[in-house]
Design a protein around this motif. Sequence first.
Motif, short mmCIF file in Angstrom:
data_model
loop_
_atom_site.label_atom_id
_atom_site.label_comp_id
_atom_site.label_asym_id
_atom_site.label_seq_id
_atom_site.Cartn_x
_atom_site.Cartn_y
_atom_site.Cartn_z
N ASN A 138 0.83 -1.21 0.00
CA ASN A 138 0.00 0.00 0.00
C ASN A 138 0.86 1.26 0.00
O ASN A 138 0.53 2.25 -0.66
N GLN A 139 1.96 1.23 0.74
CA GLN A 139 2.86 2.38 0.76
C GLN A 139 3.50 2.61 -0.61
O GLN A 139 3.65 3.75 -1.05
N GLN A 140 3.84 1.53 -1.31
CA GLN A 140 4.36 1.65 -2.67
C GLN A 140 3.32 2.28 -3.59
O GLN A 140 3.64 3.13 -4.43
N ALA A 141 2.07 1.85 -3.43
CA ALA A 141 0.98 2.39 -4.25
C ALA A 141 0.77 3.88 -3.97
O ALA A 141 0.56 4.67 -4.90
N ILE A 142 0.85 4.25 -2.70
CA ILE A 142 0.68 5.66 -2.33
C ILE A 142 1.79 6.52 -2.93
O ILE A 142 1.55 7.59 -3.49
N GLU A 143 3.03 6.02 -2.85
CA GLU A 143 4.16 6.76 -3.43
C GLU A 143 3.98 6.95 -4.92
O GLU A 143 4.25 8.04 -5.46
N LEU A 144 3.53 5.91 -5.61
CA LEU A 144 3.31 6.02 -7.06
C LEU A 144 2.19 7.00 -7.36
O LEU A 144 2.31 7.83 -8.27
#
Length: 289
Positions: A138-144
């Motif tokens: 989820n953190q990767q998705a937020i960063e993207l």
Amino acid sequence: MSSPNLPDFDALWDYAHPDQTESKFREILLQFPEDNPAFLELLTQIARTQGLQHKFDHAHQTLDQVERRLGGVPSRPMVRYLLERGRVLNSSGKVEEAYPFFEEALELAKQLNEDFFAIDALHMLAILAPTEHSLTLNQQAIELAESSHEERARNWLGSLYNNTGWSCHDMGEYALALAIFKKAEAWQQSKGRVNETRLARWCVARTLRSLARIEEALSMQMALQDELESAGESDGYVFEEIGECLLLLNRLEEARPYFLKTYALLTKDTWLVDKEPERLARLKELGTD
């Protein structure tokens, strides 16, 4: 991409009524030639409507039509095909079979610089993953999403904040979950999304209960109830939280009518009836004198 003379079919989605959405999509499908990539994209979304109706065999048959037409060239229709094949498998309980489709969709979407669909793949992988790994995804998705130049990709942020908040909550990181849910509430409010803002506020209040800040939680849920009543609406989950807060404050007699209303509304949810019968039985018991 769809022709400017044709409707943006993605904007016609009504996830609460997949049968009606399927009918709309089938009407629009007639406007596309079969060699138009939009024809294949629309077929993937018809498959998604069928999956949401639990017509899993029909969904797979629709996706088989897409697969036969795709060829081997990386494309957005291929990304959407992979996403929807994974979603149908996941929805029909074949979680392990779903993983590779989402992983392949993620890699292909990144290759094609399709941020929106890369985020979709990450969010699906996060749903399937154990809690700690889910938080990382989820953190990767937020960063993207936060770094994307696509407005559509950035529009994932509300649901991503929500999902990340629940990952933190599931890990017992209530203070962190509260901060993220507040971020989600502010983001939804900034977009003028009334229902989504209410949901985010409910999550804030629910986390306050986990933090043993019961009076604050109750006050927020009561305010939500008033807001919903003014709009001529009601929400079983708001009633449930009011009941739970009152119960924790040793106000059982005040809580009973809320549990009764909760039970009446939530027994209409077929997923809850199937997956959480003990929860419903407890609500019925608490709502009975």
